[in-house]
Design a protein around this motif. Structure first.
Motif, PDB file in Angstrom:
ATOM      1  N   VAL A 186       0.859  -1.187   0.000  1.00 36.50           N
ATOM      2  CA  VAL A 186       0.000   0.000   0.000  1.00 36.50           C
ATOM      3  C   VAL A 186       0.890   1.229   0.000  1.00 36.50           C
ATOM      4  O   VAL A 186       1.922   1.248   0.692  1.00 36.50           O
ATOM      5  CB  VAL A 186      -0.911   0.028   1.258  1.00 36.50           C
ATOM      6  CG1 VAL A 186      -1.762   1.289   1.290  1.00 36.50           C
ATOM      7  CG2 VAL A 186      -1.782  -1.225   1.335  1.00 36.50           C
ATOM      8  N   TYR A 187       0.503   2.241  -0.772  1.00 35.98           N
ATOM      9  CA  TYR A 187       1.200   3.523  -0.713  1.00 35.98           C
ATOM     10  C   TYR A 187       0.168   4.621  -0.555  1.00 35.98           C
ATOM     11  O   TYR A 187      -0.796   4.703  -1.322  1.00 35.98           O
ATOM     12  CB  TYR A 187       2.056   3.775  -1.951  1.00 35.98           C
ATOM     13  CG  TYR A 187       2.864   5.053  -1.847  1.00 35.98           C
ATOM     14  CD1 TYR A 187       3.781   5.228  -0.813  1.00 35.98           C
ATOM     15  CD2 TYR A 187       2.694   6.095  -2.752  1.00 35.98           C
ATOM     16  CE1 TYR A 187       4.506   6.403  -0.690  1.00 35.98           C
ATOM     17  CE2 TYR A 187       3.425   7.268  -2.635  1.00 35.98           C
ATOM     18  CZ  TYR A 187       4.325   7.415  -1.607  1.00 35.98           C
ATOM     19  OH  TYR A 187       5.043   8.583  -1.478  1.00 35.98           O
ATOM     20  N   VAL A 188       0.387   5.482   0.440  1.00 32.18           N
ATOM     21  CA  VAL A 188      -0.565   6.534   0.804  1.00 32.18           C
ATOM     22  C   VAL A 188       0.027   7.889   0.443  1.00 32.18           C
ATOM     23  O   VAL A 188       1.138   8.223   0.876  1.00 32.18           O
ATOM     24  CB  VAL A 188      -0.869   6.491   2.317  1.00 32.18           C
ATOM     25  CG1 VAL A 188      -1.977   7.484   2.663  1.00 32.18           C
ATOM     26  CG2 VAL A 188      -1.245   5.084   2.766  1.00 32.18           C
ATOM     27  N   GLY A 189      -0.697   8.684  -0.318  1.00 27.60           N
ATOM     28  CA  GLY A 189      -0.207  10.007  -0.696  1.00 27.60           C
ATOM     29  C   GLY A 189      -1.343  10.947  -1.032  1.00 27.60           C
ATOM     30  O   GLY A 189      -2.516  10.551  -1.063  1.00 27.60           O
ATOM     31  N   ASP A 190      -0.983  12.195  -1.290  1.00 28.13           N
ATOM     32  CA  ASP A 190      -1.987  13.237  -1.529  1.00 28.13           C
ATOM     33  C   ASP A 190      -1.987  13.771  -2.953  1.00 28.13           C
ATOM     34  O   ASP A 190      -2.811  14.617  -3.295  1.00 28.13           O
ATOM     35  CB  ASP A 190      -1.732  14.417  -0.583  1.00 28.13           C
ATOM     36  CG  ASP A 190      -0.401  15.097  -0.890  1.00 28.13           C
ATOM     37  OD1 ASP A 190      -0.407  16.144  -1.560  1.00 28.13           O
ATOM     38  OD2 ASP A 190       0.644  14.554  -0.497  1.00 28.13           O
ATOM     39  N   HIS A 191      -1.074  13.325  -3.782  1.00 23.57           N
ATOM     40  CA  HIS A 191      -0.867  13.923  -5.096  1.00 23.57           C
ATOM     41  C   HIS A 191      -1.044  12.864  -6.185  1.00 23.57           C
ATOM     42  O   HIS A 191      -0.800  11.678  -5.942  1.00 23.57           O
ATOM     43  CB  HIS A 191       0.557  14.508  -5.165  1.00 23.57           C
ATOM     44  CG  HIS A 191       0.766  15.497  -6.259  1.00 23.57           C
ATOM     45  ND1 HIS A 191       0.933  15.113  -7.568  1.00 23.57           N
ATOM     46  CD2 HIS A 191       0.849  16.859  -6.244  1.00 23.57           C
ATOM     47  CE1 HIS A 191       1.109  16.207  -8.312  1.00 23.57           C
ATOM     48  NE2 HIS A 191       1.052  17.264  -7.538  1.00 23.57           N
ATOM     49  N   VAL A 192      -1.436  13.301  -7.383  1.00 20.81           N
ATOM     50  CA  VAL A 192      -1.551  12.342  -8.482  1.00 20.81           C
ATOM     51  C   VAL A 192      -0.205  11.676  -8.773  1.00 20.81           C
ATOM     52  O   VAL A 192      -0.162  10.535  -9.241  1.00 20.81           O
ATOM     53  CB  VAL A 192      -2.113  13.007  -9.754  1.00 20.81           C
ATOM     54  CG1 VAL A 192      -3.562  13.451  -9.536  1.00 20.81           C
ATOM     55  CG2 VAL A 192      -1.255  14.179 -10.205  1.00 20.81           C
ATOM     56  N   GLY A 193       0.891  12.371  -8.480  1.00 19.04           N
ATOM     57  CA  GLY A 193       2.211  11.740  -8.627  1.00 19.04           C
ATOM     58  C   GLY A 193       2.378  10.556  -7.695  1.00 19.04           C
ATOM     59  O   GLY A 193       3.039   9.568  -8.047  1.00 19.04           O
TER      60      GLY A 193
END
Length: 214
Positions: free
Chosen positions: A154-161
């Motif tokens: 799982v990878y959690v982020g806030d950006h489309v990148g």
């Protein structure tokens, strides 16, 4: 009689982005851009710059400095950053609880960020957030190399990148709408899950772990 060998499943590894996912870096970065503008005599719209956090520093600096000066300005910014930005930057709501939720189920946490790694570590140390793994200086699809190396599911982020990085790595993309990208943008980029913020992550993680058994 030969004892049976039991193969233990690998621990769940969850990666997190840093800026606008685990930390609200806007106040510190705003102050650092203002200091850089004062130091160099170059106009920088710090208010605008902090609305588009996520990509590498050079991608922002090229809007304010000639291309041939960007590398030197990035070095100067990073040199100034610890004294200006670290203390001014708070944790995002739910950040510590999200990390704790992964550990509570025996998982491993990692932070993969485009931020200069020494400064990323200063932020985490200042806030008392201690991932098992920290990898800096990676953006978008390039994050996949670190996610694959440590087997992040799982990878959690806030950006489309961040979504692109997760998908390139074959990891589940969990997005939070605490950064510059709204839910529609994140879903259009391929996010599997969109949460309002990290406060919702522990409940989501519990449901995710139960799903295969349901």
């Amino acid at each position: 009689m030969t004892p049976m060998t039991v193969t233990q499943a690998p621990a769940l590894t969850v990666g997190f982005d840093l800026d606008m996912t685990l930390i609200d870096s806007r106040p510190g970065i705003h102050a650092c851009y203002r200091a850089l503008a004062e130091r160099t005599g170059t106009f920088i719209d710090a208010d605008l710059a902090v609305t588009r956090l996520g990509p590498p520093l050079a991608e922002e600096l090229v809007n304010w400095f000639p291309a041939q000066e960007v590398a030197a300005m990035a070095d100067l910014y990073r040199e100034m950053y610890p004294a200006i930005a670290i203390a001014a930057t708070p944790a995002m709501a739910g950040a510590r609880e999200a990390m704790d939720a992964v550990r509570a189920v025996g998982g491993r946490t990692m932070v993969v960020t485009a931020k200069y790694q020494p400064n990323a570590k200063l932020h985490l140390d200042h806030l008392g957030i201690a991932p098992d793994v920290l990898v800096g200086d990676l953006w978008a699809e390039r994050k996949a190399a670190a996610l694959r190396e440590y087997g992040a599911a799982v990878y959690v982020g806030d950006h489309v990148g961040d979504v692109r990085g997760a998908r390139t790595a074959g990891a589940l993309s969990v997005a939070v709408v605490t950064g510059p990208c709204d839910g529609d943008e994140l879903r259009a980029a391929g996010a599997d899950v969109v949460l309002d913020d990290l406060s919702a992550f522990p409940a989501w993680l519990a449901a995710y772990r139960e799903a295969p058994r349901a």
